[in-house]
Motif scaffolding. Structure first.
Motif, short mmCIF file in Angstrom:
data_model
loop_
_atom_site.label_atom_id
_atom_site.label_comp_id
_atom_site.label_asym_id
_atom_site.label_seq_id
_atom_site.Cartn_x
_atom_site.Cartn_y
_atom_site.Cartn_z
N GLY A 92 0.82 -1.23 -0.14
CA GLY A 92 -0.15 -0.05 -0.05
C GLY A 92 0.75 1.33 -0.03
N ASN A 93 0.21 2.45 0.65
CA ASN A 93 0.83 3.62 0.31
C ASN A 93 2.05 3.59 1.43
OD1 ASN A 93 -1.77 3.85 2.16
ND2 ASN A 93 -0.69 5.59 3.06
N HIS A 94 2.09 2.77 2.66
CA HIS A 94 3.15 3.00 3.58
C HIS A 94 4.22 2.16 3.19
CE1 HIS A 94 2.01 5.43 6.95
NE2 HIS A 94 0.71 5.32 6.55
N ASP A 95 4.24 1.06 2.32
CA ASP A 95 5.26 0.12 1.96
C ASP A 95 5.24 -0.04 0.49
OD1 ASP A 95 2.85 -1.27 1.73
OD2 ASP A 95 3.56 -3.26 2.74
N PHE A 96 5.15 1.14 -0.04
CA PHE A 96 5.02 0.75 -1.71
C PHE A 96 6.38 0.33 -2.29
CE2 PHE A 96 6.27 5.24 -0.64
CZ PHE A 96 7.16 5.36 -1.47
N LEU A 97 6.21 -0.31 -3.38
CA LEU A 97 7.37 -1.09 -3.86
C LEU A 97 8.48 -0.08 -4.51
CD1 LEU A 97 5.48 -3.31 -6.25
CD2 LEU A 97 6.42 -3.89 -4.09
N ALA A 98 9.83 -0.20 -3.65
CA ALA A 98 10.64 0.77 -4.02
C ALA A 98 11.98 -0.10 -3.42
CB ALA A 98 10.78 2.00 -3.43
N GLU A 99 13.09 0.22 -4.19
CA GLU A 99 14.55 -0.21 -3.61
C GLU A 99 14.49 -1.64 -3.34
OE1 GLU A 99 15.40 2.20 -0.17
OE2 GLU A 99 16.16 3.84 -1.45
N GLU A 100 13.96 -2.41 -4.54
CA GLU A 100 13.98 -3.89 -4.56
C GLU A 100 15.30 -4.75 -3.77
OE1 GLU A 100 11.38 -5.79 -4.74
OE2 GLU A 100 10.15 -3.92 -5.30
N GLU A 101 16.45 -4.06 -4.07
CA GLU A 101 17.67 -4.58 -3.34
C GLU A 101 17.78 -4.42 -1.98
OE1 GLU A 101 18.55 -0.06 -3.99
OE2 GLU A 101 17.49 -1.65 -5.10
N MET A 102 16.74 -3.81 -1.28
CA MET A 102 16.73 -3.88 0.20
C MET A 102 15.87 -4.92 0.63
SD MET A 102 19.01 -1.76 0.80
CE MET A 102 18.95 -1.60 2.58
N HIS A 103 14.98 -5.52 -0.12
CA HIS A 103 13.99 -6.47 0.43
C HIS A 103 14.43 -7.80 0.45
CE1 HIS A 103 10.96 -3.63 -1.70
NE2 HIS A 103 11.68 -3.08 -0.96
N LEU A 104 14.11 -8.47 1.57
CA LEU A 104 14.44 -9.91 1.84
C LEU A 104 13.41 -10.64 0.94
CD1 LEU A 104 14.80 -10.16 5.81
CD2 LEU A 104 16.66 -9.80 3.86
N GLU A 105 13.91 -11.80 0.57
CA GLU A 105 13.33 -12.83 -0.41
C GLU A 105 12.11 -13.50 0.57
OE1 GLU A 105 15.77 -15.22 -2.76
OE2 GLU A 105 16.79 -13.73 -4.00
N MET A 106 11.21 -13.61 0.03
CA MET A 106 10.12 -14.28 0.81
C MET A 106 9.87 -15.80 0.15
SD MET A 106 8.55 -12.44 2.92
CE MET A 106 9.74 -11.15 3.32
N PRO A 107 9.39 -16.88 0.85
CA PRO A 107 9.45 -18.21 0.59
C PRO A 107 8.35 -18.44 -0.71
CG PRO A 107 8.32 -17.77 2.69
CD PRO A 107 9.27 -16.55 2.18
N GLY A 108 8.59 -19.55 -1.38
CA GLY A 108 7.67 -19.70 -2.52
C GLY A 108 6.25 -19.64 -2.32
N ASN A 109 5.71 -19.97 -1.36
CA ASN A 109 4.22 -19.71 -1.07
C ASN A 109 3.75 -18.18 -1.02
OD1 ASN A 109 5.44 -19.19 1.65
ND2 ASN A 109 3.41 -19.49 2.33
N VAL A 110 4.48 -17.39 -1.25
CA VAL A 110 4.13 -15.80 -1.15
C VAL A 110 4.03 -15.31 -2.34
CG1 VAL A 110 4.63 -13.59 -0.55
CG2 VAL A 110 5.12 -15.59 1.31
N THR A 111 3.05 -14.68 -2.87
CA THR A 111 2.70 -14.15 -4.08
C THR A 111 2.57 -12.59 -3.90
OG1 THR A 111 1.70 -16.04 -5.29
CG2 THR A 111 1.25 -13.77 -6.08
N VAL A 112 3.41 -11.79 -4.34
CA VAL A 112 3.29 -10.55 -4.09
C VAL A 112 2.87 -9.70 -5.65
CG1 VAL A 112 4.76 -8.04 -3.74
CG2 VAL A 112 5.11 -10.40 -2.39
N PHE A 113 1.59 -9.05 -5.67
CA PHE A 113 1.43 -8.48 -6.91
C PHE A 113 2.28 -7.17 -7.27
CE2 PHE A 113 -2.15 -10.86 -5.23
CZ PHE A 113 -2.81 -11.26 -6.55
N ASN A 114 2.50 -7.08 -8.53
CA ASN A 114 3.36 -5.78 -8.90
C ASN A 114 2.39 -4.54 -9.16
OD1 ASN A 114 2.21 -6.00 -11.73
ND2 ASN A 114 3.53 -7.31 -12.32
N SER A 115 2.94 -3.45 -9.81
CA SER A 115 2.10 -2.18 -9.77
C SER A 115 0.97 -2.23 -10.71
CB SER A 115 3.17 -0.88 -10.20
OG SER A 115 3.77 -1.38 -11.40
#
Length: 411
Positions: A92-115
């Motif tokens: 959402g607006n507080h945790d919007f997609l940015a600086e992907e290199e700073m994100h920890l990878e999630m396990p395979g059961n997690v689906t994150v929708f893009n923009s």
């Protein structure tokens, strides 16, 4: 049938607002509260054997998302992965997609929708086909009507669910730059359920189709009262049920006491203690804000004990307990009006304009800049964030109303 868990606005590792002078054991409870709520959510999903979990935005409090928050979140997602429970996430607006290199990878059961609005599919263990449509913010403000990009219901699936972090028009005009939508637009997609996020107060916005804000997982200031948690949803061809499950380890509670003529400090103290003792019986930690309504009969020496914070401090010396009741604030409210005419009654347009202006960030900063530039006062003031600004304006209004004899509810 399908059974799933719907939550939003976790705000992991988020600070609480409007607190100071707390003992260490209370601070520790605060720091762990959002993580505790998340673990309770995970426990419930596993124990209830849900088909999947929907997290509708603001998982984190900031776009740079702390490493601690990401690490705890990943651990819980791994627990769900071990239980073979898929998780679908929009940001959402507080945790919007940015600086992907700073994100920890999630396990395979997690689906994150893009923009862009997209649709994910899954087949449950009972063989039912599910479609989930949604998008994540890629910036803080989304003013366009993203709802128009959602596809119409897929006729090949058993259940089609929409995820949307935004605001329903007509209910929250101050949120107009957060992916606005109308109830009619939700209905036009003919989905079976809309998992909404962004509004922190739990509410149902539509019955056909079912559309809910679950509220936040943990209240963070005195305005976020009522129990906080998630929704457990069951959909069948003949019945749809939505059940709220509270998980917040700390609650914000507001209580009001009317002070009668002739009351002494003992009477006031006893009335507050009765509320505190009753709150302790809930076995849930809470921050308690007390409003003492004065009908004009409060002696000046009693009034002084209330206004200087001494009465609140008397209840802040409690011994350490696993579940605490912390009296955060005791404030006095005038009930009877004096004869001074209210400015807003004489000049309603000017009053409304002045109130609107002072609530704006730029105007507030200009008015308060001198205070923050003085080192002696600045060390005592909080950061000028949105909650701090709202709190100061609210206190100023309360003072004006008391002086002018205006009922706050009239505003």
């Amino acid at each position: 049938m399908t059974k799933f868990l719907h939550a939003a606005d976790l705000h992991l590792d988020s600070p609480f607002s409007g607190l100071k002078g707390l003992p260490d054991y209370v601070w520790q409870s605060i720091r762990q509260s959002t993580f505790h709520a998340l673990r309770s959510l995970t426990d419930a999903a596993i124990q209830s054997k849900v088909d999947f979990v929907l997290l509708a935005g603001d998982i984190y409090d900031l776009e740079d998302r702390s490493i601690k928050a990401q690490a705890v979140f990943r651990e819980e997602m791994e627990r769900l992965d071990e239980a073979e429970i898929p998780v679908y996430i929009i940001h959402g607006n507080h945790d919007f997609l940015a600086e992907e290199e700073m994100h920890l990878e999630m396990p395979g059961n997690v689906t994150v929708f893009n923009s862009n609005v997209e649709t994910a599919y899954l087949t449950t263990k009972r063989g039912e086909r599910i479609a989930v449509s949604g998008f994540s913010y890629d910036q803080r403000w989304i003013t366009e009507r993203k709802i128009l990009q959602y596809p119409h219901r897929d006729p090949s699936v058993d259940w089609h669910i929409g995820m949307l972090h935004g605001y329903a028009e007509g209910n929250h005009s101050e949120h107009a730059h957060y992916a606005p939508f109308s109830i009619q637009e939700l209905q036009s997609k003919e989905y079976d359920y809309w998992a909404l996020g962004h509004i922190h107060k739990r509410q149902q916005v539509s019955e056909r189709p079912l559309a809910y804000y679950p509220g936040c997982l943990q209240g963070r200031n005195k305005k976020e009262t009522e129990p906080k948690g998630f929704l457990m949803v069951n959909l069948t061809k003949t019945e749809q049920t939505v059940h709220f499950e509270p998980v917040a380890p700390i609650e914000w509670v507001n209580e009001e006491i009317t002070i009668e003529i002739g009351w002494t400090i003992e009477d006031v103290y006893s009335a507050i203690k009765e509320i505190v003792d009753r709150q302790k019986e809930n076995n849930t930690s809470s921050f308690l804000t007390l409003t003492l309504v004065d009908d004009g009969g409060v002696p000046e020496n009693v009034r002084r004990k209330i206004q200087n914070g001494e009465l609140a401090e008397a209840f802040q010396a409690a011994r350490e307990h696993a579940a605490f009741v912390w009296v955060n604030e005791v404030k006095l409210k005038q009930q009877t009006a004096n004869k001074m005419p209210a400015l807003k009654a004489l000049f309603p347009e000017e009053w409304a304009k002045a109130l609107k202006e002072v609530q704006q960030d730029g105007v507030f900063r200009d008015v308060t800049s001198d205070f923050f530039q003085q080192a002696r006062q600045a060390s005592l003031l909080e950061v000028r964030n949105e909650f701090y600004r709202e709190n100061i304006v609210e206190q100023a209004l309360e003072h004006l109303y008391a002086v002018m004899g205006v009922d706050e509810d009239e505003d």
